[in-house]
Scaffold this motif. Structure first.
Motif, PDB file in Angstrom:
ATOM      1  N   GLU A 177       2.499 -14.875   0.597  1.00 29.02           N
ATOM      2  CA  GLU A 177       1.187 -15.234   1.134  1.00 29.02           C
ATOM      3  C   GLU A 177       1.295 -16.447   2.058  1.00 29.02           C
ATOM      4  O   GLU A 177       2.122 -17.327   1.826  1.00 29.02           O
ATOM      5  CB  GLU A 177       0.198 -15.573   0.004  1.00 29.02           C
ATOM      6  CG  GLU A 177       0.036 -14.526  -1.068  1.00 29.02           C
ATOM      7  CD  GLU A 177       1.019 -14.681  -2.221  1.00 29.02           C
ATOM      8  OE1 GLU A 177       0.860 -13.978  -3.233  1.00 29.02           O
ATOM      9  OE2 GLU A 177       1.941 -15.514  -2.103  1.00 29.02           O
ATOM     10  N   SER A 178       0.439 -16.492   3.054  1.00 30.95           N
ATOM     11  CA  SER A 178       0.360 -17.663   3.910  1.00 30.95           C
ATOM     12  C   SER A 178      -1.080 -17.849   4.367  1.00 30.95           C
ATOM     13  O   SER A 178      -1.836 -16.882   4.501  1.00 30.95           O
ATOM     14  CB  SER A 178       1.288 -17.543   5.116  1.00 30.95           C
ATOM     15  OG  SER A 178       0.959 -16.416   5.898  1.00 30.95           O
ATOM     16  N   GLY A 179      -1.430 -19.114   4.594  1.00 28.65           N
ATOM     17  CA  GLY A 179      -2.777 -19.429   5.038  1.00 28.65           C
ATOM     18  C   GLY A 179      -3.158 -20.823   4.614  1.00 28.65           C
ATOM     19  O   GLY A 179      -2.416 -21.474   3.864  1.00 28.65           O
ATOM     20  N   GLY A 186       1.762 -16.422  -4.962  1.00 29.32           N
ATOM     21  CA  GLY A 186       0.403 -16.935  -5.055  1.00 29.32           C
ATOM     22  C   GLY A 186       0.233 -18.180  -4.209  1.00 29.32           C
ATOM     23  O   GLY A 186       1.167 -18.969  -4.043  1.00 29.32           O
ATOM     24  N   THR A 187      -0.963 -18.343  -3.685  1.00 32.46           N
ATOM     25  CA  THR A 187      -1.267 -19.522  -2.893  1.00 32.46           C
ATOM     26  C   THR A 187      -2.618 -20.083  -3.335  1.00 32.46           C
ATOM     27  O   THR A 187      -3.593 -19.346  -3.495  1.00 32.46           O
ATOM     28  CB  THR A 187      -1.269 -19.198  -1.385  1.00 32.46           C
ATOM     29  OG1 THR A 187      -1.408 -20.397  -0.628  1.00 32.46           O
ATOM     30  CG2 THR A 187      -2.371 -18.235  -0.980  1.00 32.46           C
ATOM     31  N   LEU A 202     -12.292 -17.659   4.862  1.00 31.81           N
ATOM     32  CA  LEU A 202     -10.936 -17.799   4.329  1.00 31.81           C
ATOM     33  C   LEU A 202     -10.081 -16.684   4.919  1.00 31.81           C
ATOM     34  O   LEU A 202     -10.481 -15.507   4.875  1.00 31.81           O
ATOM     35  CB  LEU A 202     -11.005 -17.680   2.807  1.00 31.81           C
ATOM     36  CG  LEU A 202      -9.755 -17.758   1.935  1.00 31.81           C
ATOM     37  CD1 LEU A 202     -10.192 -18.022   0.495  1.00 31.81           C
ATOM     38  CD2 LEU A 202      -8.935 -16.502   1.964  1.00 31.81           C
ATOM     39  N   SER A 203      -8.932 -17.042   5.470  1.00 37.41           N
ATOM     40  CA  SER A 203      -8.032 -16.044   6.059  1.00 37.41           C
ATOM     41  C   SER A 203      -6.635 -16.218   5.476  1.00 37.41           C
ATOM     42  O   SER A 203      -6.058 -17.305   5.575  1.00 37.41           O
ATOM     43  CB  SER A 203      -7.976 -16.192   7.583  1.00 37.41           C
ATOM     44  OG  SER A 203      -9.238 -15.930   8.154  1.00 37.41           O
ATOM     45  N   LEU A 204      -6.107 -15.160   4.895  1.00 38.59           N
ATOM     46  CA  LEU A 204      -4.762 -15.164   4.333  1.00 38.59           C
ATOM     47  C   LEU A 204      -3.984 -13.966   4.863  1.00 38.59           C
ATOM     48  O   LEU A 204      -4.554 -12.906   5.114  1.00 38.59           O
ATOM     49  CB  LEU A 204      -4.805 -15.093   2.807  1.00 38.59           C
ATOM     50  CG  LEU A 204      -5.439 -16.269   2.078  1.00 38.59           C
ATOM     51  CD1 LEU A 204      -5.538 -15.962   0.587  1.00 38.59           C
ATOM     52  CD2 LEU A 204      -4.656 -17.543   2.290  1.00 38.59           C
ATOM     53  N   THR A 205      -2.679 -14.150   4.983  1.00 37.68           N
ATOM     54  CA  THR A 205      -1.790 -13.076   5.411  1.00 37.68           C
ATOM     55  C   THR A 205      -0.680 -12.909   4.393  1.00 37.68           C
ATOM     56  O   THR A 205      -0.187 -13.896   3.828  1.00 37.68           O
ATOM     57  CB  THR A 205      -1.196 -13.385   6.793  1.00 37.68           C
ATOM     58  OG1 THR A 205      -2.261 -13.396   7.756  1.00 37.68           O
ATOM     59  CG2 THR A 205      -0.174 -12.337   7.214  1.00 37.68           C
TER      60      THR A 205
END
Length: 125
Positions: free
Chosen positions: A6-8, A118-119, A18-21
């Motif tokens: 995960e990144s963001g 997990g982030t 909220l934006s996650l990749t």
């Protein structure tokens, strides 16, 4: 072995998006009969399924979040993404991306066969 990451941003202001990749290695997000999921776990609570994007590109959302979610993919980068709009502090959680074989119930977390680390995302002004 499939690996997910995960990144963001770790901090989002209330009312923002909220934006996650999730970047996938060792497998393709178009591999037959796999579903690519977003799951979150708020502090002190259990896991909550957010939604999936299937190997076909079809999307499936948690009805309680559906009005605020968008899940998409970039097959050229082997990534899939989550956007959650109009966030509030209640959206503070550890966000995971994961893979599950087809026919796995969304809440059967034991049967998901690959997870990102997990982030932490905190919603705060």
């Amino acid at each position: 072995q499939v690996q997910l990451q995960e990144s963001g941003p770790g901090l989002v202001k209330p009312s923002q998006t909220l934006s996650l990749t999730c970047t996938v290695a060792g497998g393709s997000i178009t591999d037959n009969n796999y579903y690519w999921s977003w799951i979150r776990q708020p502090p002190g609570k259990g896991k909550e399924w957010i939604g999936d994007i299937a190997y076909t590109g079809g999307v499936y959302y948690n009805p309680s979040l559906k009005s605020r979610i968008s899940i998409s993919r970039d097959t050229s980068k082997n990534q899939f993404s989550l956007q959650l709009s109009s966030v509030t502090p209640a959206d503070t959680a550890v966000y995971y991306c994961a893979r599950k074989p087809g026919a796995t119930h969304y809440s059967d977390y034991e049967k998901y066969d690959a997870w990102g680390q997990g982030t932490q995302v905190t919603v705060s002004s």
